[in-house]
Scaffold this active site. Structure first.
Site, PDB file in Angstrom:
ATOM      1  N   GLY A   1       0.832  -1.199   0.000  1.00  0.00           N
ATOM      2  CA  GLY A   1       0.000   0.000   0.000  1.00  0.00           C
ATOM      3  C   GLY A   1       0.861   1.240   0.000  1.00  0.00           C
ATOM      4  O   GLY A   1       2.024   1.192   0.412  1.00  0.00           O
TER       5      GLY A   1
ATOM      6  N   HIS B   1      -4.035   1.762   7.780  1.00  0.00           N
ATOM      7  CA  HIS B   1      -2.661   2.278   7.777  1.00  0.00           C
ATOM      8  C   HIS B   1      -2.526   3.406   6.738  1.00  0.00           C
ATOM      9  O   HIS B   1      -1.960   4.465   7.018  1.00  0.00           O
ATOM     10  CB  HIS B   1      -1.708   1.107   7.473  1.00  0.00           C
ATOM     11  CG  HIS B   1      -0.261   1.462   7.389  1.00  0.00           C
ATOM     12  ND1 HIS B   1       0.685   0.941   8.254  1.00  0.00           N
ATOM     13  CD2 HIS B   1       0.426   2.258   6.533  1.00  0.00           C
ATOM     14  CE1 HIS B   1       1.880   1.424   7.928  1.00  0.00           C
ATOM     15  NE2 HIS B   1       1.757   2.214   6.884  1.00  0.00           N
ATOM     16  N   GLU B   2      -3.060   3.175   5.530  1.00  0.00           N
ATOM     17  CA  GLU B   2      -2.916   4.173   4.451  1.00  0.00           C
ATOM     18  C   GLU B   2      -3.780   5.409   4.719  1.00  0.00           C
ATOM     19  O   GLU B   2      -3.357   6.535   4.435  1.00  0.00           O
ATOM     20  CB  GLU B   2      -3.263   3.563   3.090  1.00  0.00           C
ATOM     21  CG  GLU B   2      -2.422   2.361   2.666  1.00  0.00           C
ATOM     22  CD  GLU B   2      -0.924   2.556   2.827  1.00  0.00           C
ATOM     23  OE1 GLU B   2      -0.440   3.704   2.731  1.00  0.00           O
ATOM     24  OE2 GLU B   2      -0.218   1.564   3.063  1.00  0.00           O
TER      25      GLU B   2
ATOM     26  N   GLN C   1       3.248  10.035   0.965  1.00  0.00           N
ATOM     27  CA  GLN C   1       4.523   9.302   1.068  1.00  0.00           C
ATOM     28  C   GLN C   1       5.422   9.602  -0.125  1.00  0.00           C
ATOM     29  O   GLN C   1       6.634   9.402  -0.059  1.00  0.00           O
ATOM     30  CB  GLN C   1       4.277   7.792   1.145  1.00  0.00           C
ATOM     31  CG  GLN C   1       3.665   7.336   2.456  1.00  0.00           C
ATOM     32  CD  GLN C   1       3.537   5.833   2.508  1.00  0.00           C
ATOM     33  OE1 GLN C   1       2.544   5.278   2.041  1.00  0.00           O
ATOM     34  NE2 GLN C   1       4.540   5.151   3.035  1.00  0.00           N
TER      35      GLN C   1
ATOM     36  N   CYS D   1       6.291  -0.136   7.328  1.00  0.00           N
ATOM     37  CA  CYS D   1       5.923   0.990   6.464  1.00  0.00           C
ATOM     38  C   CYS D   1       7.109   1.383   5.606  1.00  0.00           C
ATOM     39  O   CYS D   1       8.234   1.440   6.098  1.00  0.00           O
ATOM     40  CB  CYS D   1       5.496   2.153   7.359  1.00  0.00           C
ATOM     41  SG  CYS D   1       5.067   3.638   6.456  1.00  0.00           S
ATOM     42  N   LEU D   2       6.838   1.680   4.339  1.00  0.00           N
ATOM     43  CA  LEU D   2       7.919   2.091   3.437  1.00  0.00           C
ATOM     44  C   LEU D   2       8.545   3.413   3.877  1.00  0.00           C
ATOM     45  O   LEU D   2       9.671   3.723   3.503  1.00  0.00           O
ATOM     46  CB  LEU D   2       7.387   2.230   1.998  1.00  0.00           C
ATOM     47  CG  LEU D   2       6.836   0.938   1.377  1.00  0.00           C
ATOM     48  CD1 LEU D   2       6.247   1.221   0.010  1.00  0.00           C
ATOM     49  CD2 LEU D   2       7.917  -0.131   1.282  1.00  0.00           C
TER      50      LEU D   2
ATOM     51  N   HIS E   1      -2.041   7.613   7.028  1.00  0.00           N
ATOM     52  CA  HIS E   1      -1.037   8.427   6.327  1.00  0.00           C
ATOM     53  C   HIS E   1      -1.658   9.710   5.795  1.00  0.00           C
ATOM     54  O   HIS E   1      -1.082  10.795   5.924  1.00  0.00           O
ATOM     55  CB  HIS E   1      -0.460   7.665   5.125  1.00  0.00           C
ATOM     56  CG  HIS E   1       0.727   6.817   5.433  1.00  0.00           C
ATOM     57  ND1 HIS E   1       1.869   7.313   6.000  1.00  0.00           N
ATOM     58  CD2 HIS E   1       0.959   5.495   5.218  1.00  0.00           C
ATOM     59  CE1 HIS E   1       2.758   6.324   6.131  1.00  0.00           C
ATOM     60  NE2 HIS E   1       2.221   5.210   5.664  1.00  0.00           N
TER      61      HIS E   1
HETATM   62 ZN   LIG Z   1       2.980   3.300   5.648  1.00  0.00          ZN
END
Ligand SMILES: [Zn+2]
Length: 169
Positions: free
Chosen positions: A47, A136-137, A52, A94-95, A140
């Site tokens: 995701g 989670h997204e 991000q 998380c990226l 963000h």
């Molecule tokens: Zn993330």
């Protein structure tokens, strides 16, 4: 195929902004969505939220398809959680939060409302990993990171570790 975009990482300020609703799904938005997809697959991740990659737009992409199957990029523009119930604890990473994972408590079942990239309304009922991923997204897009959900002691330990890692780099 779009080029990969830069993924911003904690503690970059762009991860703390509240993104703005998309009013017009134009060519730039389509390009951004494709770029987000390529970036997510390249990472690899399941995701990705627009801030991000530095864009203040309420857009998320995800794909939970197993890696040996054909890609199936899903997009939700202007997502909002309209129903939430139960609890689930799942390990998240998380990226944008390098080299860290933690068990996070989320709602077990949610319903997310938004529009797809054609501008059509979508209602997505999610549970399990998809519910975790979407929460989670959406976090963000509201400037929240999964590490905001862990204890302050654990977060302090991570910050310490990160400072060391960044010094070495
Ligand atoms: Zn993330």
């Amino acid at each position: 195929m779009e080029e990969k975009l830069k993924i911003y990482t904690y503690p970059d300020a762009v991860l703390r902004i509240t993104t703005e609703p998309v009013e017009n799904i134009d060519g730039d938005i389509q390009k951004l969505i494709d770029g987000m997809g390529e970036t997510m697959y390249g990472a690899p991740g399941i995701g990705l939220a627009a801030n991000q990659v530095g864009e203040k737009k309420r857009i998320l992409v995800y794909d939970l398809t197993p890696k040996d199957e054909a890609r199936n990029l899903s997009v939700i523009i202007n997502p909002e959680i309209v129903l939430a119930e139960g609890d689930i604890i799942h390990e998240e990473s998380c990226l944008s939060v390098i080299d860290f994972a933690a068990e996070i408590k989320r709602h077990a079942k949610i319903k997310v409302r938004g529009v797809n990239r054609d501008g059509d309304p979508v209602d997505i009922e999610a549970e399990g990993l998809l519910a975790v991923c979407l929460q989670h997204e959406i976090d963000h897009l509201n400037g929240t990171l999964f590490i905001d959900h862990i204890s302050s002691i654990k977060r302090a330990l991570y910050k310490k570790k990160l400072t060391k890692m960044l010094k070495k780099a």
